[in-house]
Design an enzyme around this catalytic site. Sequence first.
Site, mmCIF file in Angstrom:
data_model
loop_
_atom_site.group_PDB
_atom_site.id
_atom_site.type_symbol
_atom_site.label_atom_id
_atom_site.label_comp_id
_atom_site.label_asym_id
_atom_site.label_seq_id
_atom_site.Cartn_x
_atom_site.Cartn_y
_atom_site.Cartn_z
ATOM 1 N N THR A 35 130.194 -63.836 -7.477
ATOM 2 C CA THR A 35 129.318 -62.680 -7.268
ATOM 3 C C THR A 35 130.031 -61.360 -7.574
ATOM 4 O OG1 THR A 35 129.974 -62.537 -4.936
ATOM 5 C CG2 THR A 35 128.001 -63.826 -5.440
ATOM 6 N N CYS A 39 134.034 -58.983 0.966
ATOM 7 C CA CYS A 39 133.387 -58.897 2.279
ATOM 8 C C CYS A 39 134.396 -58.833 3.411
ATOM 9 C CB CYS A 39 132.543 -60.154 2.527
ATOM 10 S SG CYS A 39 131.043 -60.241 1.566
ATOM 11 N N CYS A 43 131.142 -61.384 7.603
ATOM 12 C CA CYS A 43 129.902 -61.107 6.857
ATOM 13 C C CYS A 43 128.873 -62.222 7.070
ATOM 14 C CB CYS A 43 130.165 -60.947 5.369
ATOM 15 S SG CYS A 43 128.656 -60.528 4.462
ATOM 16 N N ARG A 46 125.428 -65.751 2.972
ATOM 17 C CA ARG A 46 125.597 -67.190 2.829
ATOM 18 C C ARG A 46 127.046 -67.510 2.455
ATOM 19 N NH1 ARG A 46 124.009 -71.135 -1.055
ATOM 20 N NH2 ARG A 46 123.812 -69.481 -2.595
ATOM 21 N N ARG A 68 133.525 -55.496 -6.064
ATOM 22 C CA ARG A 68 132.739 -54.424 -5.468
ATOM 23 C C ARG A 68 132.516 -54.716 -3.987
ATOM 24 N NH1 ARG A 68 129.629 -56.520 -9.138
ATOM 25 N NH2 ARG A 68 128.084 -57.045 -7.580
ATOM 26 N N CYS A 70 130.631 -55.434 -0.571
ATOM 27 C CA CYS A 70 129.363 -56.077 -0.217
ATOM 28 C C CYS A 70 128.451 -55.034 0.424
ATOM 29 C CB CYS A 70 129.644 -57.201 0.775
ATOM 30 S SG CYS A 70 128.201 -57.873 1.592
ATOM 31 N N CYS A 73 127.888 -56.225 4.561
ATOM 32 C CA CYS A 73 128.877 -56.000 5.629
ATOM 33 C C CYS A 73 129.674 -54.718 5.428
ATOM 34 C CB CYS A 73 129.803 -57.199 5.773
ATOM 35 S SG CYS A 73 130.827 -57.491 4.320
HETATM 36 ZN ZN LIG Z 1 129.561 -59.103 3.013
#
Ligand SMILES: [Zn+2]
Length: 367
Positions: A35, A39, A43, A46, A68, A70, A73
């Site tokens: 992705t 995080c 977080c 999923r 990048r 999230c 969170c």
């Molecule tokens: Zn996150």
Amino acid sequence: MHGQPGPTEDERRWNSVVSRDRSADGRFFFAVQTTGVYCRPSCASRLARRENVSFFETTEDAERAGYRPCKRCRPDQSSANVDAVALMLKACRFIEASEETPPLAQLATLVGLSPEYFQKTFRKLIGVSPKEYAIALRSEKVRQELATAESVTSAMYSAGFNSSGRFYDNAEKILGMTPTAYRAGGRGMNITVTVSTSWIGTVLVATTARGVCSVLLGDDARSVLTDIRSRFPLATFRDADSNSEQLVSAVIASIADPFTHSTVPLDVQGTAFQHLVWNALRQIPPGETRSYAQLAASIGRPASTRAVATACAANPAAVIVPCHRVVRADGSLSGYRWGVERKEQLLAREREQSETVDQIRSRGVVR
Ligand SMILES: [Zn+2]
């Protein structure tokens, strides 16, 4: 070294991610290759596959590696910010409990910050300065006094304002109109109107004896007052009483913190279908969103997505009936009667506060 080797650092970190361990937050961050996002350990997103996860000591390291933050969170926002919200709420409660505006130094000491830093943080998180917050609270008293006092001057003194000049300087901001105009009214149904300033802009709360009949947002008092008059052209706009004061306070508190007051009584006019939709909107928890299709399904009218959207747009009570929590099926923001930018701000603040509330609860502090 003896016996079985213990889990490696990365294994311990992975276990923290699997168990969404809040106590691990701040100690490291994890990034997901598929992705491109990094995080906090806790977080709620999923769980990623272990082989796609790597760990970083700092947010800078993660970003240097091309990840990048999230959006859920918010690992790039320091958790000090979260603690600060709890401290500012503590200061608010103290101001509310005080007869007179507490000096800045006293409030700063209460929360253990320097006066300058406290002032800056309070403004950033609450949306107004501590003094403005206190003035807004006292203005409730001014309104009450205006209805009965012999003169504006005595109303002013009994509400704790020291000189006429200061009262008149503040009056338009506080009352949304001059004290004399405040006494004036129209004809028809009995409505009280209160204009105040909040972090989301100017807020007008209109009430009847039975509940809140309208909540309007705007850039200034003039625009919301024009709006309310066009909505109730035959109404008698009467002075606030203790009933309306309570309703207004509940609305303002709910705008400041959607997690505190969830059930403000409403007295809104609409068709049975509109009431059905507006009630369904009030069931969406703060910090969450629904699509129009989901909302239509929740009232047992899955084929009526368009009619549901129209009913949302006709919502007369901004924020209290949270039509801002409805977004397009792909998650993008659709229109908002009071401006898409405000919708975005409301949702961002709810997400932030939902995280705060979770963290405060998990530590057993406040609430
Ligand atoms: Zn996150």
